[in-house]
Design an enzyme around this catalytic site. Structure first.
Site, PDB file in Angstrom:
ATOM      1  N   VAL A 202       0.856  -1.183   0.000  1.00  0.00           N
ATOM      2  CA  VAL A 202       0.000   0.000   0.000  1.00  0.00           C
ATOM      3  C   VAL A 202       0.894   1.235   0.000  1.00  0.00           C
ATOM      4  CG1 VAL A 202      -0.321  -0.404   2.492  1.00  0.00           C
ATOM      5  CG2 VAL A 202      -1.725   1.268   1.373  1.00  0.00           C
ATOM      6  N   HIS A 203       0.687   2.091  -0.994  1.00  0.00           N
ATOM      7  CA  HIS A 203       1.504   3.312  -1.053  1.00  0.00           C
ATOM      8  C   HIS A 203       0.840   4.471  -1.770  1.00  0.00           C
ATOM      9  CE1 HIS A 203       2.198   1.718  -5.083  1.00  0.00           C
ATOM     10  NE2 HIS A 203       2.665   2.895  -5.425  1.00  0.00           N
ATOM     11  N   ARG A 204      -0.341   4.257  -2.350  1.00  0.00           N
ATOM     12  CA  ARG A 204      -0.938   5.343  -3.133  1.00  0.00           C
ATOM     13  C   ARG A 204      -1.414   6.463  -2.213  1.00  0.00           C
ATOM     14  NH1 ARG A 204      -0.561   4.747  -7.631  1.00  0.00           N
ATOM     15  NH2 ARG A 204      -1.822   6.587  -8.020  1.00  0.00           N
ATOM     16  N   ASP A 276      -2.743  -1.727  -3.592  1.00  0.00           N
ATOM     17  CA  ASP A 276      -3.247  -0.584  -4.360  1.00  0.00           C
ATOM     18  C   ASP A 276      -2.353  -0.304  -5.571  1.00  0.00           C
ATOM     19  OD1 ASP A 276      -0.998   0.536  -3.183  1.00  0.00           O
ATOM     20  OD2 ASP A 276      -2.097   1.998  -1.970  1.00  0.00           O
TER      21      ASP A 276
END
Ligand code: UD1
Length: 366
Positions: A202-204, A276
């Site tokens: 998850v990084h967005r 994501d």
């Protein structure tokens, strides 16, 4: 044709352009903007990319998006002025890809867009604006799927400028995939058993820049009924520290960002993936694993209903993961029979052939 200049600046671009760099060899000139400036992540990927004929590296990461874009256009423009080239190739939807497209246009060099025609129709995503702008500047749009081609034609991009090629991720993955023994060694090193854990990334910005959303996503992961491996993106690590959410990470199996082969091993052995990321949505369709996509929109609807389920951050994340866990072996067998929508064989060879035709007969492009 002499040289081809490939512009990139992030981990996924390096991964997906690697097959083209390998194919063009000494004719490939790579311009790396340094948009992803985390050194570990960069070094891990760079060592797997074949040696191009030239490599121009900049450190333009960090700072405001407009400033980054301006600096990257200037950097690519300088390289194009000093090293004339037959074509510029950009991939995907990053600030670096847009910079490469603008610089190619300003220098009147034919522009090739790899991974053209993806649309989330979500105007809140900067990447969506980048995709649209690049596609309309490009002389050759390499669409991974027929749906991507249809998106382009619906925007009145001339069909002469569009080629359905598949996505280079399929061959990048095959080239990097570890052997079964190496895959088992990766799992053992982390105390994991095939089908007995989940992998999450998850990084967005939509998931990590708001404290409440990030807490929800990490809370959902921490509440899953199996070990969750989380290779932590530097952006997410920064937000976790800033928002004081470290306690949630203690319930997860947190790792540094992984090299591409090790990461593929982790995905291949996982019961389910939660992510994501754009590229991971494609990769699961080759590795035949299910993914719960935590986003408000997707530009990759091709995998919906087969390999993937799109959910917003919230309680449905856990519900959807558990749905995939009810019969892991059954889902594995069922997904194994579904072909990847991103193609087979060598998309990079199809892209290179279309590029050669473009450079040989530019008048064909309307
Ligand atoms: C983003 C875009 C995508 C575009 C790409 C390149 C979105 C949502 N995503 O990539 O459309 O194709 O830029 O322009 O707009 N990986 C590792 N190690 C790890 C974790 C991941 O090697 O620890 C690999 C994955 O296997 C995958 C890639 O990194 O190949 C994914 O990178 P990520 O940073 O998630 O970017 P994307 O969202 O795919």
């Amino acid at each position: 044709m002499d040289t081809v200049t490939l512009v990139c600046g992030t981990r996924p671009e390096l991964i997906k352009l690697a097959p083209l760099v390998r194919l063009f060899g000494p004719r490939a000139i790579v311009v790396y903007t340094g948009q992803h400036y985390d050194r570990t992540m960069y070094d891990l990927i760079r060592r797997d990319v074949a040696e191009p004929g030239g490599f121009h590296e900049f450190a333009l990461g960090g700072g405001r998006r407009g400033t980054q874009l301006g600096r990257a256009v200037r950097a690519v423009d300088d390289v194009l002025a000093a090293h004339p080239t037959s074509a510029v190739v950009v991939q995907g939807d990053t600030t670096s890809a847009l910079a490469g497209a603008l610089a190619a246009n300003a220098n009147e060099v034919p522009l090739v867009h790899v991974e053209a025609g993806l649309r989330s129709f979500d105007r809140a995503m900067p990447e969506e604006h980048n995709r649209v702008t690049i596609d309309h500047l490009a002389d050759l749009c390499c669409a991974p799927t027929p749906l991507n081609r249809a998106n382009l034609l619906a925007e009145r991009v001339s069909e002469h400028r569009v080629e359905v090629t598949g996505n280079t991720v399929v061959e990048a993955l095959v080239a990097a995939m570890p052997t079964a023994a190496a895959e088992s060694a990766v799992l053992s090193a982390h105390g994991l058993h095939r089908d007995g854990y989940a992998v999450a990334t998850v990084h967005r910005p939509e998931n990590v820049d708001d404290p409440a959303t990030l807490e929800t996503v990490l809370g959902e992961l921490a509440g899953l009924p199996l070990p969750v491996v989380l290779p932590l993106h530097p952006r997410t690590a920064d937000r976790v520290a800033r928002f004081g959410l470290g306690a949630l990470l203690r319930r997860l199996h947190v790792l540094e960002p992984q090299g591409y082969p090790a990461f593929l091993a982790l995905v291949s052995g996982a019961a389910v993936v939660v992510s994501d990321s754009g590229g991971i949505q494609e990769e699961v369709s080759v590795l035949k694993r299910p993914v719960v996509v935590v986003r408000r929109s997707t530009e990759r609807p091709e995998i919906e209903g087969t390999f993937g389920t799109l959910v917003r951050p919230g309680p449905r994340v856990g519900v959807e993961v558990c749905r995939w866990l009810d019969d892991v072996a059954g889902h594995r067998a069922r997904l194994a029979a579904i072909p990847s929508p991103y193609g087979t064989g060598s998309p990079s060879a199809r892209i290179a052939a279309a590029l050669e035709r473009l450079v040989a007969v530019p008048a064909l492009v309307g």
